[in-house]
Motif scaffolding. Structure first.
Motif, PDB file in Angstrom:
ATOM      1  N   SER A   1     -24.288  93.179  -2.329  1.00 24.41           N
ATOM      2  CA  SER A   1     -23.216  92.317  -2.811  1.00 24.41           C
ATOM      3  C   SER A   1     -22.766  91.333  -1.742  1.00 24.41           C
ATOM      4  O   SER A   1     -23.028  91.500  -0.545  1.00 24.41           O
ATOM      5  CB  SER A   1     -22.023  93.169  -3.242  1.00 24.41           C
ATOM      6  OG  SER A   1     -21.450  93.806  -2.103  1.00 24.41           O
ATOM      7  N   VAL A   2     -22.044  90.323  -2.188  1.00 23.65           N
ATOM      8  CA  VAL A   2     -21.421  89.368  -1.270  1.00 23.65           C
ATOM      9  C   VAL A   2     -20.477  90.101  -0.324  1.00 23.65           C
ATOM     10  O   VAL A   2     -20.438  89.810   0.881  1.00 23.65           O
ATOM     11  CB  VAL A   2     -20.662  88.293  -2.070  1.00 23.65           C
ATOM     12  CG1 VAL A   2     -19.815  87.422  -1.146  1.00 23.65           C
ATOM     13  CG2 VAL A   2     -21.633  87.436  -2.875  1.00 23.65           C
TER      14      VAL A   2
ATOM     15  N   GLU B   1     -18.045  83.287  -1.301  1.00 25.43           N
ATOM     16  CA  GLU B   1     -19.070  82.924  -2.283  1.00 25.43           C
ATOM     17  C   GLU B   1     -19.280  81.412  -2.321  1.00 25.43           C
ATOM     18  O   GLU B   1     -20.410  80.944  -2.438  1.00 25.43           O
ATOM     19  CB  GLU B   1     -18.687  83.431  -3.678  1.00 25.43           C
ATOM     20  CG  GLU B   1     -18.808  84.925  -3.831  1.00 25.43           C
ATOM     21  CD  GLU B   1     -19.126  85.344  -5.259  1.00 25.43           C
ATOM     22  OE1 GLU B   1     -19.289  84.463  -6.133  1.00 25.43           O
ATOM     23  OE2 GLU B   1     -19.233  86.552  -5.500  1.00 25.43           O
TER      24      GLU B   1
ATOM     25  N   TYR C   1     -22.937  79.805  -1.843  1.00 25.35           N
ATOM     26  CA  TYR C   1     -23.587  79.179  -2.993  1.00 25.35           C
ATOM     27  C   TYR C   1     -23.449  77.654  -3.030  1.00 25.35           C
ATOM     28  O   TYR C   1     -23.798  77.032  -4.032  1.00 25.35           O
ATOM     29  CB  TYR C   1     -23.054  79.809  -4.277  1.00 25.35           C
ATOM     30  CG  TYR C   1     -23.488  81.249  -4.440  1.00 25.35           C
ATOM     31  CD1 TYR C   1     -24.834  81.565  -4.611  1.00 25.35           C
ATOM     32  CD2 TYR C   1     -22.574  82.294  -4.368  1.00 25.35           C
ATOM     33  CE1 TYR C   1     -25.238  82.881  -4.726  1.00 25.35           C
ATOM     34  CE2 TYR C   1     -22.980  83.617  -4.488  1.00 25.35           C
ATOM     35  CZ  TYR C   1     -24.315  83.897  -4.663  1.00 25.35           C
ATOM     36  OH  TYR C   1     -24.725  85.195  -4.779  1.00 25.35           O
TER      37      TYR C   1
ATOM     38  N   THR D   1     -25.621  90.133  -5.242  1.00 23.88           N
ATOM     39  CA  THR D   1     -24.807  90.455  -6.413  1.00 23.88           C
ATOM     40  C   THR D   1     -23.435  89.821  -6.267  1.00 23.88           C
ATOM     41  O   THR D   1     -22.754  90.026  -5.262  1.00 23.88           O
ATOM     42  CB  THR D   1     -24.664  91.977  -6.575  1.00 23.88           C
ATOM     43  OG1 THR D   1     -25.947  92.544  -6.854  1.00 23.88           O
ATOM     44  CG2 THR D   1     -23.712  92.314  -7.708  1.00 23.88           C
ATOM     45  N   SER D   2     -23.064  89.050  -7.261  1.00 20.13           N
ATOM     46  CA  SER D   2     -21.731  88.461  -7.318  1.00 20.13           C
ATOM     47  C   SER D   2     -20.907  89.237  -8.326  1.00 20.13           C
ATOM     48  O   SER D   2     -21.174  89.174  -9.530  1.00 20.13           O
ATOM     49  CB  SER D   2     -21.804  86.980  -7.727  1.00 20.13           C
ATOM     50  OG  SER D   2     -20.519  86.511  -8.097  1.00 20.13           O
ATOM     51  N   HIS D   3     -19.924  89.973  -7.844  1.00 19.60           N
ATOM     52  CA  HIS D   3     -19.054  90.699  -8.765  1.00 19.60           C
ATOM     53  C   HIS D   3     -18.097  89.743  -9.488  1.00 19.60           C
ATOM     54  O   HIS D   3     -17.568  90.088 -10.540  1.00 19.60           O
ATOM     55  CB  HIS D   3     -18.280  91.780  -8.016  1.00 19.60           C
ATOM     56  CG  HIS D   3     -19.156  92.882  -7.504  1.00 19.60           C
ATOM     57  ND1 HIS D   3     -20.013  93.589  -8.322  1.00 19.60           N
ATOM     58  CD2 HIS D   3     -19.341  93.383  -6.261  1.00 19.60           C
ATOM     59  CE1 HIS D   3     -20.666  94.494  -7.610  1.00 19.60           C
ATOM     60  NE2 HIS D   3     -20.278  94.383  -6.357  1.00 19.60           N
TER      61      HIS D   3
ATOM     62  N   LYS E   1     -19.116  86.782 -10.662  1.00 20.19           N
ATOM     63  CA  LYS E   1     -19.892  86.215 -11.770  1.00 20.19           C
ATOM     64  C   LYS E   1     -20.594  87.280 -12.611  1.00 20.19           C
ATOM     65  O   LYS E   1     -21.244  86.967 -13.601  1.00 20.19           O
ATOM     66  CB  LYS E   1     -20.938  85.228 -11.216  1.00 20.19           C
ATOM     67  CG  LYS E   1     -20.318  84.027 -10.497  1.00 20.19           C
ATOM     68  CD  LYS E   1     -21.400  83.113  -9.948  1.00 20.19           C
ATOM     69  CE  LYS E   1     -20.798  81.859  -9.313  1.00 20.19           C
ATOM     70  NZ  LYS E   1     -20.004  82.159  -8.111  1.00 20.19           N
TER      71      LYS E   1
ATOM     72  N   LYS F   1     -26.625  88.664 -10.535  1.00 15.00           N
ATOM     73  CA  LYS F   1     -27.297  88.438  -9.263  1.00 15.00           C
ATOM     74  C   LYS F   1     -27.681  86.963  -9.189  1.00 15.00           C
ATOM     75  O   LYS F   1     -28.043  86.367 -10.201  1.00 15.00           O
ATOM     76  CB  LYS F   1     -28.545  89.304  -9.154  1.00 15.00           C
ATOM     77  CG  LYS F   1     -28.268  90.791  -9.085  1.00 15.00           C
ATOM     78  CD  LYS F   1     -29.538  91.608  -9.235  1.00 15.00           C
ATOM     79  CE  LYS F   1     -30.557  91.286  -8.180  1.00 15.00           C
ATOM     80  NZ  LYS F   1     -31.772  92.119  -8.280  1.00 15.00           N
ATOM     81  N   LYS F   2     -27.626  86.409  -7.995  1.00 16.02           N
ATOM     82  CA  LYS F   2     -27.912  84.993  -7.855  1.00 16.02           C
ATOM     83  C   LYS F   2     -28.372  84.700  -6.437  1.00 16.02           C
ATOM     84  O   LYS F   2     -27.857  85.270  -5.475  1.00 16.02           O
ATOM     85  CB  LYS F   2     -26.657  84.175  -8.180  1.00 16.02           C
ATOM     86  CG  LYS F   2     -26.860  82.673  -8.203  1.00 16.02           C
ATOM     87  CD  LYS F   2     -25.574  81.962  -8.593  1.00 16.02           C
ATOM     88  CE  LYS F   2     -25.766  80.455  -8.598  1.00 16.02           C
ATOM     89  NZ  LYS F   2     -24.497  79.748  -8.943  1.00 16.02           N
TER      90      LYS F   2
END
Length: 391
Positions: A69-70, A140, A144, A174-176, A178, A181-182
């Motif tokens: 995760s981030v 984030e 991003y 993993t973006s909680h 959004k 996953k990105k």
């Protein structure tokens, strides 16, 4: 066209053989890994021994979860700054390798958690306190938003034959916020990749199936891609030929238990070639669809991609290209045979209609994935992916 600047060595005892090159990259390392597999397969011991023999100080951050995760990379970057790290050694599968790229960039640019507290026991660093900012959205936004930011050197020691992250500039987090996953916006190639098939020998059957199909998807999605060029096609095609020569190893647990050194080596080589292929092209629709299934239903990454591959091939706009991939490169009689093979590995797709519609509509609104697909894509076509796979 993107060159691959990573020095890649595929050989027995690769870590031990290239300690000098590791030493050229920095004076203190953070070993980025998970809690279990690197300790079991010997890779962590090999890395520690080489760092010690080269006089390189190090700390170990082993709290990298599957699908990192981030929040995790932000905490690890804070630890790296606190302990004066100037290089990273990622040991494990795609999660540690992807995470190390983001950690390296955040640490180099001083994006850290204020007033953090860590403990260290036998070189292993643990966060005792790391208050996240009022909104992790600030971190984030940096991850991003495209920008040319510096990063510390990274050494990748892959212990699975799936992600190919050792040969790509991508970092999937993993973006909680959004709920998916990105890939971060920054392109960060490792300086050095040390690839030894011996680390695969402690893999579980489920883990091997999932990671191998991830590599297969990389090659298929790269070969049938808007951005495909002579280099990416060469890597993808040779990788698929190698992969196909061992595909029977995955069909049953009994056959997997009988895998030879040559077969482990072949899968590892195919995985590296797959990574090199997507370094040029990026991935396409199956990967884009997989992220929601992994985040919402906890389906392993390779499994989540695999269930969309046969539909991708069935609905692809150039049947000649598909036939070449399925028959000539992968050695299946037709797309139905390929679908049946994947279903043997993973079973049918179990996804609620509500979640599928969210996933489908999300990919149709994702320009980063759509631009890699050379034909028109509609909701009905995507619905056919699921109908065909589950037929």
């Amino acid at each position: 066209m993107r060159n691959i600047p990573t020095d890649i060595y595929i050989e027995n005892e690769a870590v031990k053989n290239h300690g000098g090159e590791i030493a050229e990259l920095g004076k203190k390392a953070m070993i980025v890994t998970g809690r279990h597999s690197s300790a079991v397969n010997g890779s962590l011991d090999d890395v520690r021994a080489v760092l010690e023999s080269q006089g390189i100080g190090y700390v170990i951050y082993n709290d990298i979860e599957e699908n990192p995760s981030v929040e995790t990379v932000y905490t690890a970057a804070t630890a790296a700054v606190k302990y004066g790290v100037d290089m990273f050694v990622a040991v494990g599968g795609g999660s540690p390798m992807d995470a190390s790229k983001a950690i390296s960039m955040l640490a180099k640019n001083g994006i850290v958690c204020e007033n953090a507290e860590f403990s260290e026991n036998e070189g292993v660093v643990k966060a005792e306190k790391c208050e996240l900012p009022d909104s992790i959205a600030k971190v984030e936004e940096l991850l991003y938003t495209p920008a040319k930011l510096p990063f510390y050197p990274i050494v990748c020691v892959p212990t699975t034959c799936g992600t190919g992250s050792e040969a790509t500039p991508y970092s999937i987090l993993t973006s909680h916020i959004k709920h998916t996953k990105k890939s971060i916006a920054h392109k960060i190639f490792p300086s050095l990749a040390l690839v030894d098939y011996g680390y695969l020998k402690t893999s579980s059957y489920g883990g091997m199936k999932s990671t191998c199909v991830d590599a297969l998807a990389h090659m298929i999605e790269s070969r049938l891609n808007t951005n495909a060029n002579a280099f990416s096609r060469a890597y993808a095609e040779e990788g698929m030929r190698l992969w196909a020569s061992c595909k029977g190893c995955l069909e049953t647990e009994e056959r997997f238990a009988q895998m030879t050194d040559d077969e482990f080596s072949t899968f590892m080589q195919a995985s590296v070639l797959a990574g090199m292929a997507i370094a040029y092209t990026g991935t396409s629709i199956p990967h884009g669809l997989s992220y929601t299934l992994t985040y919402e239903n906890g389906v392993p990454h390779g499994n989540a991609i695999g269930v969309f591959l046969s539909g991708f091939l069935k609905k692809y706009g150039d049947s000649t290209e598909v036939e070449y991939v399925v028959k000539q490169l992968l050695g299946f009689d037709d797309i139905d045979a390929f679908r049946d093979y994947i279903r043997t590995l993973f079973g049918k797709l179990d996804m609620s209609e509500e979640l599928w519609k969210k996933d489908r509509d999300g990919i149709l609104a994702n320009p980063a994935k759509l631009k890699n697909y050379p034909f028109e894509l509609t909701a009905d076509m995507l619905d056919d992916y699921v109908r065909y796979y589950n037929a």
